[in-house]
Design a protein around this motif. Structure first.
Motif, PDB file in Angstrom:
ATOM      1  N   ARG A   1       6.837  -2.134  -0.532  1.00  0.00           N
ATOM      2  CA  ARG A   1       6.105  -2.693   0.601  1.00  0.00           C
ATOM      3  C   ARG A   1       5.511  -1.727   1.483  1.00  0.00           C
ATOM      4  O   ARG A   1       6.481  -0.893   1.981  1.00  0.00           O
ATOM      5  N   GLY A   2       4.253  -1.732   1.657  1.00  0.00           N
ATOM      6  CA  GLY A   2       3.549  -0.603   2.579  1.00  0.00           C
ATOM      7  C   GLY A   2       3.154   0.426   1.813  1.00  0.00           C
ATOM      8  O   GLY A   2       2.642   1.694   2.393  1.00  0.00           O
ATOM      9  N   ALA A   3       3.330   0.500   0.408  1.00  0.00           N
ATOM     10  CA  ALA A   3       3.074   1.901  -0.056  1.00  0.00           C
ATOM     11  C   ALA A   3       1.721   1.789  -0.077  1.00  0.00           C
ATOM     12  O   ALA A   3       0.930   3.368  -0.191  1.00  0.00           O
ATOM     13  N   GLU A   4       0.868   0.936  -0.228  1.00  0.00           N
ATOM     14  CA  GLU A   4      -0.870   1.241  -0.155  1.00  0.00           C
ATOM     15  C   GLU A   4      -1.098   2.062   1.233  1.00  0.00           C
ATOM     16  O   GLU A   4      -1.910   2.994   1.240  1.00  0.00           O
ATOM     17  N   GLY A   5      -0.593   1.917   2.389  1.00  0.00           N
ATOM     18  CA  GLY A   5      -0.828   2.448   3.413  1.00  0.00           C
ATOM     19  C   GLY A   5      -0.268   3.806   3.572  1.00  0.00           C
ATOM     20  O   GLY A   5      -1.030   4.667   4.014  1.00  0.00           O
TER      21      GLY A   5
ATOM     22  N   LEU B   1       3.079  -0.868   8.925  1.00  0.00           N
ATOM     23  CA  LEU B   1       3.321  -1.678   7.864  1.00  0.00           C
ATOM     24  C   LEU B   1       4.834  -1.906   7.275  1.00  0.00           C
ATOM     25  O   LEU B   1       5.164  -2.768   6.987  1.00  0.00           O
ATOM     26  N   TYR B   2       5.172  -0.444   7.369  1.00  0.00           N
ATOM     27  CA  TYR B   2       6.373  -0.265   6.840  1.00  0.00           C
ATOM     28  C   TYR B   2       7.658  -1.118   7.952  1.00  0.00           C
ATOM     29  O   TYR B   2       8.542  -1.600   7.433  1.00  0.00           O
ATOM     30  N   ASN B   3       7.429  -1.156   9.093  1.00  0.00           N
ATOM     31  CA  ASN B   3       8.427  -1.567  10.181  1.00  0.00           C
ATOM     32  C   ASN B   3       8.147  -3.122  10.403  1.00  0.00           C
ATOM     33  O   ASN B   3       9.174  -3.851  10.617  1.00  0.00           O
ATOM     34  N   GLN B   4       7.013  -3.718  10.123  1.00  0.00           N
ATOM     35  CA  GLN B   4       6.755  -5.113  10.341  1.00  0.00           C
ATOM     36  C   GLN B   4       7.832  -6.212   9.682  1.00  0.00           C
ATOM     37  O   GLN B   4       8.164  -5.758   8.617  1.00  0.00           O
ATOM     38  N   LYS B   5       8.172  -7.251  10.249  1.00  0.00           N
ATOM     39  CA  LYS B   5       9.166  -8.137   9.839  1.00  0.00           C
ATOM     40  C   LYS B   5       8.499  -8.703   8.696  1.00  0.00           C
ATOM     41  O   LYS B   5       7.300  -9.060   8.425  1.00  0.00           O
ATOM     42  N   VAL B   6       9.307  -9.014   7.558  1.00  0.00           N
ATOM     43  CA  VAL B   6       9.020  -9.805   6.295  1.00  0.00           C
ATOM     44  C   VAL B   6       9.403 -11.197   6.340  1.00  0.00           C
ATOM     45  O   VAL B   6      10.569 -11.340   6.529  1.00  0.00           O
TER      46      VAL B   6
END
Length: 304
Positions: free
Chosen positions: A162-166, A230-235
């Motif tokens: 998750r967030g790899a694209e950023g 993006l990495y930190n946001q709640k999922v």
């Protein structure tokens, strides 16, 4: 990988400060935002005061693992891609060489960021965690193993990436500027009268690294803020609660916080990236010299 991970031990505390500054006041108007950290020095002092040495080195393990996987690939593949594209300093067209170096670095950076993304995800989440001054989403990870276990249970491979694209965008831009400008500045300084005054290859590497680090920070900081968030946001239910992707995060951040929001943590970023660039390239040059010496010795022994 060895060069970058060695540098990481010294620069991780600044990376932690940068992460918290970038998450502070997320999507809040400047006047409405709650300010815990007034700047990198203030943040460093507060974190050390309230969380101690262990607190200021939070996320060190995944940071080192990230540097080994990401920078090992990035620095290693950069030279290979350079050769494939013919980016060398014997070419007369300096502009073409510079552009080829940028493409080489961007490609190497994007590939490396993809490989190292799970480690960076864990690093950001561990560094944002604080019992006294929470910024961003808080994750309760005891250590790296616990973190990977929880992320895997919640989202599997997709959760780990998750967030790899950023991150790929961030490192592609950062690498294209950092590696190409380092090469460019080193060549310019070596070919100038300044090289004679320096009288030391290390001084040339130091100067080139500082200039490359600043150029990289200017280009990279907006996407670095995006990547961190993006990495930190709640999922929730497999989707980010705040952002759908890098562009969405960029737009929302700019609308809510303006240009200052995209440049949050800039000086902490440079304080991290500047010394990290210096240490990485100095260690890289030394390790390359050692490797070349070892290779030459092996060839000599074979010939004998």
């Amino acid at each position: 990988g060895s060069a970058a991970s060695t540098a990481c031990f010294f620069t991780n505390p600044v990376e932690l400060v940068k992460t918290r500054l970038q998450l502070q006041g997320e999507l809040q108007k400047t006047k409405q935002a709650t300010v815990v950290y007034k700047g990198p020095i203030h943040a460093f002092r507060l974190i050390l005061q309230h969380e101690g040495f262990r607190g200021i080195q939070k996320g060190l393990s995944p940071a080192i693992l990230y540097q080994i996987s990401m920078n090992g690939t990035r620095l290693g593949s950069y030279s290979t891609i350079q050769k494939l594209l013919g980016a060398n300093h014997t070419t007369e067209n300096r502009t073409l060489v510079f552009l080829r170096n940028m493409v080489s670095a961007a490609g190497a950076g994007a590939l490396a960021a993809l490989l190292g993304s799970p480690f960076f995800l864990i690093k950001v989440r561990m560094q944002s965690a604080s019992s006294w001054a929470a910024v961003g989403t808080q994750y309760d990870y005891k250590n790296v193993v616990d973190a990977f276990s929880k992320v895997w249970r919640e989202g599997g491979v997709r959760g780990l990436y998750r967030g790899a694209e950023g991150a790929m965008l961030r490192v592609a831009i950062g690498s294209s500027v950092q590696l190409s400008t380092y090469d460019h500045f080193k060549h310019l300084i070596t070919a100038s009268p300044l090289a004679e005054r320096m009288q030391s290859p290390v001084a040339i590497h130091l100067c080139s690294s500082l200039l490359a680090g600043f150029a990289s920070t200017v280009a990279m900081n907006p996407v670095d803020v995006v990547s961190t968030r993006l990495y930190n946001q709640k999922v929730s239910s497999g989707h980010g609660s705040l952002y759908s992707g890098p562009f969405d995060c960029l737009v929302k951040t700019f609308r809510a916080e303006g240009l200052r929001g995209l440049y949050k943590g800039f000086w902490a970023h440079y304080l991290r990236l500047g010394p990290h660039t210096v240490l990485t390239f100095i260690f890289w040059e030394q390790y390359k010299a050692l490797a070349n010496t070892y290779t030459a010795r092996q060839k000599k022994e074979i010939q004998e």
